[in-house]
Motif scaffolding. Structure first.
Motif, PDB file in Angstrom:
ATOM      1  N   ALA A  87      62.516 -55.964-101.898  1.00 39.84           N
ATOM      2  CA  ALA A  87      62.181 -54.799-102.033  1.00 39.84           C
ATOM      3  C   ALA A  87      62.942 -53.631-102.975  1.00 39.84           C
ATOM      4  O   ALA A  87      62.371 -54.001-104.710  1.00 39.84           O
ATOM      5  CB  ALA A  87      60.891 -54.009-102.023  1.00 39.84           C
ATOM      6  N   ASN A  91      62.803 -54.141-107.460  1.00 41.84           N
ATOM      7  CA  ASN A  91      62.278 -52.904-108.203  1.00 41.84           C
ATOM      8  C   ASN A  91      63.492 -52.658-109.311  1.00 41.84           C
ATOM      9  O   ASN A  91      62.982 -52.254-110.037  1.00 41.84           O
ATOM     10  CB  ASN A  91      62.854 -51.917-107.348  1.00 41.84           C
ATOM     11  N   TYR A 119      59.622 -46.218-107.725  1.00 42.73           N
ATOM     12  CA  TYR A 119      60.563 -46.184-106.100  1.00 42.73           C
ATOM     13  C   TYR A 119      62.064 -46.435-106.237  1.00 42.73           C
ATOM     14  O   TYR A 119      62.762 -47.107-105.457  1.00 42.73           O
ATOM     15  CB  TYR A 119      59.611 -47.245-105.721  1.00 42.73           C
TER      16      TYR A 119
ATOM     17  N   LEU B 317      50.309 -54.916-105.339  1.00 43.64           N
ATOM     18  CA  LEU B 317      51.067 -54.396-106.734  1.00 43.64           C
ATOM     19  C   LEU B 317      51.653 -53.775-106.438  1.00 43.64           C
ATOM     20  O   LEU B 317      52.938 -53.536-107.225  1.00 43.64           O
ATOM     21  CB  LEU B 317      50.330 -53.944-106.749  1.00 43.64           C
ATOM     22  N   ARG B 318      52.099 -52.314-105.337  1.00 44.73           N
ATOM     23  CA  ARG B 318      53.159 -51.211-105.129  1.00 44.73           C
ATOM     24  C   ARG B 318      54.385 -52.955-104.839  1.00 44.73           C
ATOM     25  O   ARG B 318      55.819 -52.139-104.859  1.00 44.73           O
ATOM     26  CB  ARG B 318      52.700 -50.191-104.068  1.00 44.73           C
ATOM     27  N   MET B 319      54.069 -53.246-104.164  1.00 41.69           N
ATOM     28  CA  MET B 319      54.822 -54.188-103.146  1.00 41.69           C
ATOM     29  C   MET B 319      55.415 -55.097-104.179  1.00 41.69           C
ATOM     30  O   MET B 319      56.677 -54.808-103.955  1.00 41.69           O
ATOM     31  CB  MET B 319      54.252 -54.887-102.297  1.00 41.69           C
ATOM     32  N   SER B 320      55.088 -55.937-105.134  1.00 37.76           N
ATOM     33  CA  SER B 320      55.734 -56.302-106.070  1.00 37.76           C
ATOM     34  C   SER B 320      56.435 -55.033-107.228  1.00 37.76           C
ATOM     35  O   SER B 320      57.334 -55.755-108.015  1.00 37.76           O
ATOM     36  CB  SER B 320      54.498 -57.401-106.525  1.00 37.76           C
ATOM     37  N   VAL B 321      56.147 -54.318-106.929  1.00 38.81           N
ATOM     38  CA  VAL B 321      56.755 -53.384-108.553  1.00 38.81           C
ATOM     39  C   VAL B 321      58.239 -53.038-107.613  1.00 38.81           C
ATOM     40  O   VAL B 321      59.244 -51.867-108.081  1.00 38.81           O
ATOM     41  CB  VAL B 321      56.449 -52.059-109.104  1.00 38.81           C
ATOM     42  N   GLY B 322      58.718 -52.806-106.193  1.00 36.89           N
ATOM     43  CA  GLY B 322      59.655 -52.573-105.811  1.00 36.89           C
ATOM     44  C   GLY B 322      59.228 -51.121-104.187  1.00 36.89           C
ATOM     45  O   GLY B 322      60.499 -50.932-103.618  1.00 36.89           O
ATOM     46  N   ALA B 323      57.677 -51.278-103.812  1.00 36.95           N
ATOM     47  CA  ALA B 323      57.765 -50.688-102.694  1.00 36.95           C
ATOM     48  C   ALA B 323      58.135 -51.048-101.654  1.00 36.95           C
ATOM     49  O   ALA B 323      57.888 -52.102-101.563  1.00 36.95           O
ATOM     50  CB  ALA B 323      56.635 -49.937-102.780  1.00 36.95           C
ATOM     51  N   ARG B 324      59.163 -50.196-100.074  1.00 31.44           N
ATOM     52  CA  ARG B 324      59.666 -51.419 -99.532  1.00 31.44           C
ATOM     53  C   ARG B 324      58.495 -50.901 -98.469  1.00 31.44           C
ATOM     54  O   ARG B 324      57.432 -49.852 -98.936  1.00 31.44           O
ATOM     55  CB  ARG B 324      60.638 -50.394 -99.086  1.00 31.44           C
ATOM     56  N   PRO B 400      53.115 -59.754 -99.884  1.00 33.91           N
ATOM     57  CA  PRO B 400      53.126 -58.623-101.311  1.00 33.91           C
ATOM     58  C   PRO B 400      52.044 -60.349-101.934  1.00 33.91           C
ATOM     59  O   PRO B 400      50.772 -59.293-102.454  1.00 33.91           O
ATOM     60  CB  PRO B 400      54.376 -59.004-102.277  1.00 33.91           C
ATOM     61  N   ILE B 401      51.787 -61.503-101.666  1.00 36.85           N
ATOM     62  CA  ILE B 401      51.776 -62.048-102.118  1.00 36.85           C
ATOM     63  C   ILE B 401      49.589 -62.314-101.872  1.00 36.85           C
ATOM     64  O   ILE B 401      49.301 -62.423-103.217  1.00 36.85           O
ATOM     65  CB  ILE B 401      52.267 -63.640-102.204  1.00 36.85           C
ATOM     66  N   LEU B 404      48.728 -58.743-102.893  1.00 39.11           N
ATOM     67  CA  LEU B 404      48.124 -59.515-105.107  1.00 39.11           C
ATOM     68  C   LEU B 404      46.739 -60.145-104.391  1.00 39.11           C
ATOM     69  O   LEU B 404      45.652 -60.215-105.762  1.00 39.11           O
ATOM     70  CB  LEU B 404      48.896 -59.483-105.431  1.00 39.11           C
TER      71      LEU B 404
END
Ligand SMILES: Nc1ncnc2c1ncn2[C@@H]1O[C@H](COP(=O)(O)OP(=O)(O)OP(=O)(O)O)[C@@H](O)[C@H]1O
Ligand SMILES: [Mg+2]
Lengths: 252, 407
Positions: A87, A91, A119, B317-324, B400-401, B404
């Protein structure tokens, strides 16, 4: 085939395989894919439907892990990473653009673009906003900062999505049929944007169905049944701006 | 994601679905209000019972015949006649930690004046009784030791009797003669009004006469129903109890290893017994109310599960942009905590309102204990976490996939 003229390798795939289990069957979406992509390349990935393009891009975007093989992103081996580490990698190093934009509903352009930086603790609120505004200006939406996602056209939404992908200054920009939902003219406008990014030295990987788009990239990889069947460098890159100018003007 | 942003995201999510959020809060609101009102009434009643009892004198000691009944053993009727004149005299002459003593014999029946009558209780006491029970005489005076010696037919009456027999509670009835079981009693004093106590007993419906008069002329008995006395001070209650116990055991010739044939209870003990009874009732009511909080928590869990499912794409979406996972988890946990704490705040406000209404419209003694507010608040924070956890974990574990792709 690949140029080894001292350019940094951003992406390296080593015999990557990805199997899906569907009931008792195993779908082998990727059957051993290997390649290197250097900094500053604009790669298009093509292939028939079901050939494994999206699966490959998900691997590159650290959204998924290979069944076997190794993936090295910007010097970091990804396969053995934990979920949370991937993740963080997404990011910091990746900008992902989707066919259907995937913007947050009822949220302004600038807030959508800020999302990845939310994030990232190294950004404070002010830096975040500034970075988002800069990214939106770079895609030509400097005058639409406070527009909500449902008040924009498809092309504008895709620009917001591109700004969001760029805001964290990623090592690689990944696009899965980013122009698939857009009309010809808007597609070329978006393509111009990608070429502009390419000129600035961004590494771009662009999955597409449209063979014409390959003419505007620096390299084209063809997939068939989960393997690479062709990997060709493009020495005579066309300029999308010219193509856009040549398009018949649409009546208002 | 920083706390500030998490709060903002949760707040936006709650606001974007105002009605639904309110409905899921409603259980918490009602539950918390119920808990607070129950506790307020419980506490308030306990306090006013304590006040009542202490108005009767906090250093009051009561001796009753028979062994300690708190074990629940049945009384043998012969045990009931163990308090005798000799005991009273010994206490008066020997006990050093006791100030006032009064034997007590009671009888109830009709009291008559002219054509009017009313039912009351006659308390046969010594003149010291008024000091022990903190009664004051408003008109006239109390009967005297002299009256006791002569078994004089005199009495002191409460306002209710004056009201019932003379038609006006302020009537100066001193000097009038009333009849109880055909014995004429001359009124020598009228007691100052005390009103009703918390058990709804009219404390002014009393008639107090010399104990000798009641024993000889009314009930023809040689034993006392009880003996009441005042310890030197509240703190000395236990010591006084011990002293008097020793005197009576000696008088009754009770062997070292045997149980006493009388029981001494201090007002202090009464208060504690009453308090613990009130506490038990309060706890039962609060537990019932707390169950509604449990149900409310399940309601929140339900809403959160719906909310997570609805926002699958957003989670992807949040996960794909880097949310853990932990970022997603905190986002939904904070949302459920926010719902339950907002509910708690509204519930506390409603609880205060309800407690106020109980006091002003239903005349119930009610005061919100501050700790019940703190307790409700923490319980709700816990509910938010506990019932938000499963939905939040569900969100955090999404792929995530797939998320989405969710439509
Ligand atoms: N989660 C999954 N579970 C099972 N099979 C899958 C899954 N994802 C992909 N596949 C299979 O893997 C193969 C490759 O799919 P993929 O989505 O990569 O194709 P694609 O090249 O992107 O096709 P398109 O051009 O239609 O988008 C397909 O046969 C697909 O059915
Ligand atoms: Mg695809």
């Amino acid at each position: 085939m690949n140029k080894e003229n001292g350019q940094k390798v951003v992406i390296e795939l080593q015999n990557v395989k990805r199997d899906f289990r569907v009931g008792s069957e195993t779908v082998r979406a990727l059957r051993g894919v290997s390649f290197k992509i250097h900094e500053g390349e604009f790669v298009t990935i093509m292939g028939t439907s079901g050939s494994g393009k999206s699966t490959l891009l998900n691997q590159l975007g650290c959204l998924d892990t290979p069944t076997s093989g190794e993936y090295i992103l910007d010097g970091t081996p990804v396969r053995s990473m934990r979920r949370s580490e991937r993740a963080i990698l997404r990011n910091r190093k990746i900008g992902f653009i989707f066919q259907n934009y995937n913007l947050l509903a009822n949220t302004t352009a600038v807030e959508n673009v800020e999302l990845p930086l939310m994030y990232n603790k190294t950004y404070n609120a002010k830096q975040r906003r500034q970075a988002a505004i800069r990214a939106l200006q770079a895609v030509g939406l400097g005058d639409r900062l406070e527009h909500k996602s449902n008040q924009m056209s498809g092309g504008q939404m895709q620009r917001v999505a591109i700004a969001r992908a760029l805001v964290n200054n990623p090592a690689v920009v990944l696009a899965d049929e980013a122009t698939g939902n857009l009309d010809t003219r808007t597609s070329f406008e978006i393509l111009c944007l990608f070429q502009e990014l390419h000129r600035q030295g961004r590494t771009i990987i662009f999955v597409t169905h449209n063979p014409d788009i390959a003419l505007y990239s620096s390299r084209n990889i063809m997939l068939r049944d989960g393997v690479i069947c062709e990997d060709k460098e493009n020495t005579s890159i066309l300029d999308a701006r010219e193509a856009l100018a040549a398009l018949p003007k649409e009546d208002e | 994601m920083s706390i500030k942003n998490l709060l903002k995201v949760a707040f936006t999510a709650i606001l974007s679905n105002k009605f639904r959020s309110f409905l899921s809060m409603l259980g918490i609101i009602i539950g918390v209000a119920a808990v607070i009102i129950m506790m307020a009434i419980g506490q308030g009643s306990k306090q006013s019972v304590r006040d009542d009892l202490s108005k009767m004198g906090t250093n009051l000691l009561t001796i009753r015949p028979g062994a300690d009944m708190r074990g629940g053993v049945r009384r043998d009727p012969s045990e009931m006649q163990t308090l005798k004149m000799a005991d009273y005299e010994s206490i008066v002459s020997e006990a050093t930690l006791v100030t006032h003593v009064s034997p007590e014999v009671t009888s109830s029946g009709q009291v008559i004046y002219g054509a009017k009558n009313t039912t009351t209780s006659v308390y046969g006491e010594s003149p010291e009784y008024l000091d022990i029970k903190l009664w004051t005489v408003e008109n006239g005076s109390c009967f005297t030791e002299e009256d006791v010696k002569k078994s004089a037919k005199v009495c002191v009456v409460g306002k209710t009797i004056v009201q019932e027999l003379f038609g006006d509670k302020n009537f100066d009835a001193v000097g009038k003669t009333i009849r109880f079981k055909s014995i004429p009693f001359r009124i020598v004093g009228i007691l100052k009004a005390k009103g009703y106590n918390n058990w709804g007993m009219d404390q002014d419906n009393v008639m107090i006469a010399p104990y000798t008069t009641v024993m000889k002329r009314l009930s023809a008995q040689t034993y006392f129903n009880s003996i009441v006395m005042s310890a030197l001070s509240e703190e000395l209650s236990d010591d006084a109890t011990e002293e008097v116990t020793n005197i009576l055991r000696r008088n009754h010739k009770i062997k070292e290893e045997d149980e006493s044939d009388f029981t001494i209870r201090s007002q202090q003990e009464w208060m504690e017994t009453m308090s613990s009874t009130m506490d038990t009732i309060t706890i039962i009511l609060v537990v019932a109310a707390a169950f509604s909080l449990l149900v409310a928590g399940i309601g929140i869990m339900n809403i959160m599960l719906v909310s997570v499912t609805e926002r699958t794409k957003e989670i992807g979406l949040r996960m794909s942009v880097g949310a853990r996972g932990i970022d997603i988890m905190s986002q939904f946990l904070i949302e459920s905590i926010m719902i339950s704490l907002t509910g708690a705040l509204l519930g506390i406000a409603l609880g205060y309102g309800g407690s106020w209404m109980a006091k002003h419209f239903f005349m119930l003694p009610s005061s919100v204990p501050l700790w019940s507010v703190g307790l409700s608040f923490s319980v709700c924070a816990f509910i938010g976490i506990f019932f938000g956890y499963v939905p939040a974990r569900k969100a955090a574990r999404m792929d995530p996939i797939e998320a989405l792709r969710y439509e």
